[in-house]
Design an enzyme around this catalytic site. Structure first.
Site, mmCIF file in Angstrom:
data_model
loop_
_atom_site.group_PDB
_atom_site.id
_atom_site.type_symbol
_atom_site.label_atom_id
_atom_site.label_comp_id
_atom_site.label_asym_id
_atom_site.label_seq_id
_atom_site.Cartn_x
_atom_site.Cartn_y
_atom_site.Cartn_z
ATOM 1 N N HIS A 61 0.854 -1.199 0.000
ATOM 2 C CA HIS A 61 0.000 0.000 0.000
ATOM 3 C C HIS A 61 0.881 1.238 0.000
ATOM 4 C CE1 HIS A 61 0.888 -0.498 4.262
ATOM 5 N NE2 HIS A 61 0.256 0.612 4.582
ATOM 6 N N HIS A 63 1.256 3.864 2.005
ATOM 7 C CA HIS A 63 1.773 4.606 3.152
ATOM 8 C C HIS A 63 3.297 4.563 3.024
ATOM 9 C CE1 HIS A 63 -2.075 4.156 5.796
ATOM 10 N NE2 HIS A 63 -2.062 5.292 5.110
ATOM 11 N N ASP A 65 5.924 4.367 4.817
ATOM 12 C CA ASP A 65 6.831 3.407 5.460
ATOM 13 C C ASP A 65 6.859 2.068 4.734
ATOM 14 O OD1 ASP A 65 4.149 3.311 6.433
ATOM 15 O OD2 ASP A 65 4.758 2.079 8.129
ATOM 16 N N HIS A 66 6.072 1.946 3.655
ATOM 17 C CA HIS A 66 6.079 0.708 2.869
ATOM 18 C C HIS A 66 6.635 0.908 1.454
ATOM 19 C CE1 HIS A 66 3.741 -1.772 5.779
ATOM 20 N NE2 HIS A 66 3.532 -0.556 6.251
ATOM 21 N N HIS A 141 -7.393 -1.617 5.709
ATOM 22 C CA HIS A 141 -6.518 -0.608 6.293
ATOM 23 C C HIS A 141 -7.097 0.758 5.933
ATOM 24 C CE1 HIS A 141 -2.956 0.653 8.275
ATOM 25 N NE2 HIS A 141 -2.317 1.098 7.219
ATOM 26 N N ASP A 211 -0.376 -4.343 6.388
ATOM 27 C CA ASP A 211 -0.994 -3.593 7.485
ATOM 28 C C ASP A 211 -2.478 -3.914 7.450
ATOM 29 O OD1 ASP A 211 1.470 -2.519 7.890
ATOM 30 O OD2 ASP A 211 0.839 -0.419 7.745
ATOM 31 N N HIS A 269 6.176 -4.744 12.410
ATOM 32 C CA HIS A 269 5.532 -3.430 12.254
ATOM 33 C C HIS A 269 5.241 -2.811 13.616
ATOM 34 C CE1 HIS A 269 2.660 -0.349 10.697
ATOM 35 N NE2 HIS A 269 3.398 -0.453 9.615
#
Lengths: 302, 302
Positions: A61, A63, A65-66, A141, A211, A269
């Site tokens: 996805h 976000h 941090d990914h 999510h 997530d 995570h």
């Protein structure tokens, strides 16, 4: 060889000893990258992952941090002279994000970079290769998000050496037997493959849940997996905060693993607010015993 | 306090001990960030830079090793609850790059993020604050690129304590004198400010030359700077390669520093092919003695 190497196990805000999400899945000679937080290219260097073997990248996805590390990784692969193609499976907007940055720097890649868009809500097979099959499934999510089920194809049949010798099949022919061939003797008689080999057995499977809020609808995807990764952003006491932010806790992840009958659970995570990770194990193991922390730099055999 | 702290001194491909370009300039209580390669937010944590004091960011150009870390830094500032505004001075396309990524993650910033576009070829004053004046100037690189001249305003006049005492001015009034005020005695007579103070002296100036080919046209911007940073991507023997890629060598950077009459030269942006940096000093110092390697984690007083 089917293994998962953890490059990052932290949630959004990176810390000095925990990086944002990234995992390398090794399927025999091929490497897959699952998520690619900022700094992934340095983690790849740090843990001596062979960049040149990287062929597929899966981004769960958008976000940061990914995926914030993806443009840097692509840039470095290009500067290092890569020519092999690279495929990125990701929400469709990622292609524009990457292309815009390549355009602004005047970069023309010397290798073929292709994007396979994962449309909101899609589930099903997205990749079939000689060694592996990858499917994706949506998780719940805050934005469109996907988990991945990675199955290593067991292609070789299992030789029964005593049987093969009894039929006087020369050892030089054994690899053909493993591929399923029959054997014809000099007298013209046929030795059927299944007289001297066994079926390859069930393919091993790793499921990455990305997530997600605690969601029993994931169970059909998790069922009987050999290894499952599930996020545990928070400890059990923050169950409400987890739900509010569409994340999960230790007890929730472990319960799902138990209900799905998986063989092993990896958790990760972790919220940056936690400096110690032992409590995550202490809470998960009573619910699902074969749980491990997804530790950076460690490879887990599926 | 006017100092430059190096967060990254490497060129395009980061290594385990050298990061892509980023520098923090401290002007009294304010912090400026100049360039922001991947991983800058972790370097900020590593060297305990006070994020909250960061008010201005300057991005020289849109090669990734100078800005890939910006989106991660902005994201983290937001997650940490920042409310103070932040201004980014950069080539205009950067705003779209950042906004697209914020949109895709559904992020609404809780602080005001403004972009000041640096149009190709522009030179001149871009920021004047109570403490500092920043100008930009174009450098010759493969894409539109800017250097920055950062001048710390010396606002306070220099008190001559013996004179002030001789005129019987109370010590409580000294700070007003430093701000330029005259003093009126009880008998109504006026003590002129310049009888008891000296002018603040010349403002100190740091010039950051970004990525650039060897270019004597930069000299007017460098003239008499207190400290100058110039890239030395290559050692002297690779002068041809440097020119081809619009980069510079040790001898070229040092020659410019000497011709400009600056007080100190910092060199950086070393190619990843070099594991040892001592040769960069060995080649630069004979041409310009007061040269230092821009070492990560070290602060240099301007």
């Amino acid at each position: 060889m089917f293994a998962v190497t953890i490059l990052g196990n932290n949630s959004a805000i990176p810390t000095l000893d925990r990086h944002p999400t990234a995992q390398v899945v090794t399927c025999n000679e091929q490497l897959l990258l699952v998520d690619c937080g900022e700094g992934t290219q340095l983690q790849i260097t740090q843990y001596r992952i062979r960049r040149s073997k990287l062929r597929y990248i899966f981004i769960s996805h958008l976000h940061g941090d990914h995926y914030f590390g993806l443009i840097g990784l692509i840039n470095t692969l290009n500067l290092m002279g890569r020519t092999e193609p690279l495929s990125v499976y990701a929400p469709p907007e990622l292609e524009q994000i990457i292309q815009l940055q390549l355009d602004c720097s005047g970069t023309i890649l010397k290798f073929e970079l292709s994007f396979v868009p994962l449309l909101p809500g899609y589930s099903g097979l997205i990749l079939e290769d000689k060694d592996l099959r990858v499917s994706c499934f949506p998780t719940q999510h805050r934005i469109s998000c996907f988990g991945f089920s990675i199955e290593m194809q067991k292609r070789k049949r299992k030789l029964i050496p005593e049987q093969a010798k009894a039929y006087e099949i020369p050892a030089a022919y054994f690899s053909k037997l493993q591929e399923g061939a029959d054997y014809q003797r000099k007298d013209g008689s046929i030795i059927k493959n299944d007289w001297v080999t066994l079926s390859p057995g069930k393919a091993k499977r790793y499921v990455y849940c990305a997530d997600t809020i605690y969601d029993v609808n994931l169970l059909p995807w998790l069922k009987d997996a050999d290894m499952m990764y599930h996020e545990t952003t928070y400890l059990h006491d923050l169950e409400d905060r987890a739900a509010e932010r569409y994340h999960s806790t230790t007890v929730q992840a472990a319960s799902l693993a138990a209900a799905a009958g998986v063989k092993k659970l990896l958790i990760g995570h972790f919220s940056s607010k936690y400096t110690e990770l032992q409590p995550f194990l202490d809470e998960s193991r009573p619910v699902f015993a074969n749980t491990d922390i997804a530790e950076e730099g460690v490879s887990y055999i599926v």
